[in-house]
Design a protein around this motif. Structure first.
Motif, PDB file in Angstrom:
ATOM      1  N   ALA A 155       5.599  -1.080  -2.787  1.00 52.28           N
ATOM      2  CA  ALA A 155       4.219  -0.886  -2.320  1.00 52.28           C
ATOM      3  C   ALA A 155       4.207  -0.390  -0.884  1.00 52.28           C
ATOM      4  N   ALA A 156       5.137  -0.895  -0.059  1.00 46.63           N
ATOM      5  CA  ALA A 156       5.187  -0.471   1.344  1.00 46.63           C
ATOM      6  C   ALA A 156       5.485   1.019   1.446  1.00 46.63           C
ATOM      7  N   VAL A 157       6.420   1.516   0.644  1.00 49.70           N
ATOM      8  CA  VAL A 157       6.753   2.947   0.679  1.00 49.70           C
ATOM      9  C   VAL A 157       5.543   3.775   0.264  1.00 49.70           C
ATOM     10  N   LEU A 158       4.820   3.331  -0.749  1.00 49.70           N
ATOM     11  CA  LEU A 158       3.633   4.071  -1.183  1.00 49.70           C
ATOM     12  C   LEU A 158       2.570   4.074  -0.091  1.00 49.70           C
ATOM     13  N   ARG A 159       2.433   2.958   0.633  1.00 47.38           N
ATOM     14  CA  ARG A 159       1.479   2.915   1.760  1.00 47.38           C
ATOM     15  C   ARG A 159       1.945   3.840   2.881  1.00 47.38           C
ATOM     16  N   CYS A 198      -0.554  -4.372   9.056  1.00 49.94           N
ATOM     17  CA  CYS A 198      -1.967  -4.715   8.923  1.00 49.94           C
ATOM     18  C   CYS A 198      -2.588  -4.150   7.647  1.00 49.94           C
ATOM     19  N   THR A 199      -1.747  -3.664   6.727  1.00 46.68           N
ATOM     20  CA  THR A 199      -2.275  -3.137   5.468  1.00 46.68           C
ATOM     21  C   THR A 199      -2.147  -4.185   4.374  1.00 46.68           C
ATOM     22  N   THR A 200      -3.024  -4.083   3.390  1.00 48.97           N
ATOM     23  CA  THR A 200      -2.985  -4.977   2.233  1.00 48.97           C
ATOM     24  C   THR A 200      -2.290  -4.245   1.091  1.00 48.97           C
ATOM     25  N   ASP A 201      -2.067  -4.952   0.001  1.00 52.03           N
ATOM     26  CA  ASP A 201      -1.441  -4.333  -1.161  1.00 52.03           C
ATOM     27  C   ASP A 201      -2.287  -3.182  -1.702  1.00 52.03           C
ATOM     28  N   GLU A 202      -3.584  -3.216  -1.441  1.00 50.66           N
ATOM     29  CA  GLU A 202      -4.472  -2.132  -1.887  1.00 50.66           C
ATOM     30  C   GLU A 202      -4.518  -0.998  -0.867  1.00 50.66           C
TER      31      GLU A 202
END
Length: 131
Positions: A51-55, A75-79
């Motif tokens: 998920a981090a790579v996609l963000r 500071c990002t969420t899974d969404e």
């Protein structure tokens, strides 16, 4: 007891995210990913790194440099929503201002190019030189 998971290696993370191994190593050097190391030296990624790579890729696509992403990512969420962490909104606003300046510079350059093309089209083509 919990089920033991196999480590996610760089090749699997690359496949899961559609990101090259080279870029994943770049993200690590930039401080965006922090994989562990197995005894054999291989990188070991957590499931959450997918998920981090996609963000990271989404933030790069939004025009953010890695130095700003390094500040924003925690500071990002899974969404992929950004939470108002200290300093993050200021960094995002500064990046937006920089993009606005670049956009204005590109618009001005585009106008100069249009005028140059229009001026060239309005002039008659030079006659070919006699042989």
């Amino acid at each position: 007891m919990g089920e033991e998971r196999e480590p996610v290696l760089i090749g699997e993370l690359a496949e899961r995210t559609g990101t090259s191994e080279r870029l994943l190593r770049h993200y690590e050097r930039a401080g965006l990913l922090r994989p562990g190391r197995l005894p054999n030296g291989y990188r070991e990624y957590a499931d959450s790194d997918t998920a981090a790579v996609l963000r990271i890729r989404a933030l790069l696509a939004a025009g953010l440099p890695t130095r700003v992403i390094r500040q924003v990512l925690p500071c990002t969420t899974d969404e992929a929503a950004v939470q108002p962490c200290p300093g993050v909104l200021d960094a995002l606003r500064a990046q937006l201002s920089a993009l606005d300046r670049r956009s204005a510079e590109l618009a001005a350059a585009r106008e100069v190019l249009r005028d140059t093309i229009a001026g060239a089209e309005a002039r008659p083509a030079p006659a070919p030189a006699p042989e």
